[in-house]
Motif scaffolding. Structure first.
Motif, PDB file in Angstrom:
ATOM      1  N   HIS A  28      18.606  21.969  47.114  1.00  0.00           N
ATOM      2  CA  HIS A  28      19.593  21.906  48.190  1.00  0.00           C
ATOM      3  C   HIS A  28      18.967  22.371  49.502  1.00  0.00           C
ATOM      4  N   PHE A  29      18.212  23.446  49.458  1.00  0.00           N
ATOM      5  CA  PHE A  29      17.532  23.963  50.639  1.00  0.00           C
ATOM      6  C   PHE A  29      16.547  22.922  51.178  1.00  0.00           C
ATOM      7  N   ARG A  30      15.755  22.339  50.284  1.00  0.00           N
ATOM      8  CA  ARG A  30      14.773  21.342  50.712  1.00  0.00           C
ATOM      9  C   ARG A  30      15.437  20.096  51.267  1.00  0.00           C
ATOM     10  N   LEU A  31      16.566  19.695  50.700  1.00  0.00           N
ATOM     11  CA  LEU A  31      17.303  18.542  51.195  1.00  0.00           C
ATOM     12  C   LEU A  31      17.812  18.799  52.612  1.00  0.00           C
ATOM     13  N   GLU A  32      18.378  19.964  52.840  1.00  0.00           N
ATOM     14  CA  GLU A  32      18.876  20.300  54.176  1.00  0.00           C
ATOM     15  C   GLU A  32      17.736  20.356  55.189  1.00  0.00           C
ATOM     16  N   GLU A  33      16.620  20.908  54.779  1.00  0.00           N
ATOM     17  CA  GLU A  33      15.441  20.976  55.640  1.00  0.00           C
ATOM     18  C   GLU A  33      14.967  19.571  56.010  1.00  0.00           C
ATOM     19  N   THR A  34      14.954  18.669  55.027  1.00  0.00           N
ATOM     20  CA  THR A  34      14.547  17.285  55.271  1.00  0.00           C
ATOM     21  C   THR A  34      15.532  16.581  56.189  1.00  0.00           C
ATOM     22  N   ARG A  35      16.816  16.810  56.003  1.00  0.00           N
ATOM     23  CA  ARG A  35      17.825  16.207  56.888  1.00  0.00           C
ATOM     24  C   ARG A  35      17.594  16.632  58.335  1.00  0.00           C
ATOM     25  N   GLN A  36      17.304  17.901  58.526  1.00  0.00           N
ATOM     26  CA  GLN A  36      17.054  18.391  59.881  1.00  0.00           C
ATOM     27  C   GLN A  36      15.817  17.742  60.485  1.00  0.00           C
ATOM     28  N   ARG A  37      14.783  17.588  59.692  1.00  0.00           N
ATOM     29  CA  ARG A  37      13.554  16.952  60.191  1.00  0.00           C
ATOM     30  C   ARG A  37      13.818  15.499  60.578  1.00  0.00           C
ATOM     31  N   VAL A  38      14.547  14.787  59.728  1.00  0.00           N
ATOM     32  CA  VAL A  38      14.865  13.384  60.015  1.00  0.00           C
ATOM     33  C   VAL A  38      15.712  13.282  61.275  1.00  0.00           C
ATOM     34  N   ALA A  39      16.696  14.154  61.431  1.00  0.00           N
ATOM     35  CA  ALA A  39      17.533  14.142  62.633  1.00  0.00           C
ATOM     36  C   ALA A  39      16.682  14.381  63.876  1.00  0.00           C
ATOM     37  N   THR A  40      15.737  15.292  63.793  1.00  0.00           N
ATOM     38  CA  THR A  40      14.847  15.566  64.917  1.00  0.00           C
ATOM     39  C   THR A  40      13.994  14.347  65.235  1.00  0.00           C
ATOM     40  N   LEU A  41      13.482  13.702  64.216  1.00  0.00           N
ATOM     41  CA  LEU A  41      12.665  12.501  64.431  1.00  0.00           C
ATOM     42  C   LEU A  41      13.494  11.371  65.037  1.00  0.00           C
ATOM     43  N   ILE A  42      14.719  11.202  64.598  1.00  0.00           N
ATOM     44  CA  ILE A  42      15.596  10.166  65.147  1.00  0.00           C
ATOM     45  C   ILE A  42      15.868  10.423  66.620  1.00  0.00           C
ATOM     46  N   GLU A  43      16.063  11.668  66.969  1.00  0.00           N
ATOM     47  CA  GLU A  43      16.298  12.012  68.372  1.00  0.00           C
ATOM     48  C   GLU A  43      15.090  11.684  69.238  1.00  0.00           C
ATOM     49  N   ARG A  44      13.912  11.739  68.676  1.00  0.00           N
ATOM     50  CA  ARG A  44      12.681  11.480  69.439  1.00  0.00           C
ATOM     51  C   ARG A  44      12.361   9.995  69.557  1.00  0.00           C
ATOM     52  N   LEU A  68      20.468  27.958  32.081  1.00  0.00           N
ATOM     53  CA  LEU A  68      21.442  27.760  33.151  1.00  0.00           C
ATOM     54  C   LEU A  68      20.988  28.452  34.425  1.00  0.00           C
ATOM     55  N   ALA A  69      20.517  29.666  34.313  1.00  0.00           N
ATOM     56  CA  ALA A  69      20.042  30.398  35.488  1.00  0.00           C
ATOM     57  C   ALA A  69      18.881  29.658  36.146  1.00  0.00           C
ATOM     58  N   GLN A  70      17.966  29.138  35.356  1.00  0.00           N
ATOM     59  CA  GLN A  70      16.838  28.378  35.885  1.00  0.00           C
ATOM     60  C   GLN A  70      17.322  27.112  36.581  1.00  0.00           C
ATOM     61  N   ALA A  71      18.260  26.402  35.983  1.00  0.00           N
ATOM     62  CA  ALA A  71      18.797  25.181  36.586  1.00  0.00           C
ATOM     63  C   ALA A  71      19.500  25.490  37.903  1.00  0.00           C
ATOM     64  N   LEU A  72      20.210  26.599  37.963  1.00  0.00           N
ATOM     65  CA  LEU A  72      20.887  26.985  39.201  1.00  0.00           C
ATOM     66  C   LEU A  72      19.872  27.328  40.295  1.00  0.00           C
ATOM     67  N   ARG A  73      18.781  27.991  39.912  1.00  0.00           N
ATOM     68  CA  ARG A  73      17.727  28.298  40.892  1.00  0.00           C
ATOM     69  C   ARG A  73      17.095  27.010  41.420  1.00  0.00           C
ATOM     70  N   GLU A  74      16.806  26.081  40.513  1.00  0.00           N
ATOM     71  CA  GLU A  74      16.212  24.809  40.921  1.00  0.00           C
ATOM     72  C   GLU A  74      17.171  24.028  41.820  1.00  0.00           C
ATOM     73  N   ASN A  75      18.450  24.046  41.487  1.00  0.00           N
ATOM     74  CA  ASN A  75      19.453  23.357  42.292  1.00  0.00           C
ATOM     75  C   ASN A  75      19.519  23.944  43.696  1.00  0.00           C
ATOM     76  N   ALA A  76      19.500  25.257  43.794  1.00  0.00           N
ATOM     77  CA  ALA A  76      19.538  25.909  45.108  1.00  0.00           C
ATOM     78  C   ALA A  76      18.297  25.553  45.916  1.00  0.00           C
ATOM     79  N   ASP A  77      17.131  25.523  45.257  1.00  0.00           N
ATOM     80  CA  ASP A  77      15.892  25.167  45.940  1.00  0.00           C
ATOM     81  C   ASP A  77      15.949  23.723  46.431  1.00  0.00           C
TER      82      ASP A  77
END
Length: 68
Positions: free
Chosen positions: A44-60, A33-42
């Protein structure tokens, strides 16, 4: 009477063994469970990072300012 005590002793020994097995299983499940929670958090972080990159690209994109 002796047979009843022997039977009870056998059952108690079986219960003690089963409790030990369940404790070990619980520890393994807690680690999984602890491992799954760590992977989930990672993820989630990568998803948010990707969303920000896509938003930046759309703006350009050309014409993005006209649509806004």
């Amino acid at each position: 009477m002796d047979k009843e005590l022997e039977s009870l002793e056998t059952r108690v020994a079986g219960l003690i063994t089963r409790i030990g097995e369940m404790g070990s299983q619980n520890a393994r499940l807690a680690e999984a469970l602890a491992q799954a929670l760590r992977e989930n958090a990672d993820m989630h972080f990568r998803l948010e990072e990707t969303r920000q990159r896509v938003a930046t690209l759309i703006e350009r994109l050309p014409g993005a300012e006209e649509d806004a």
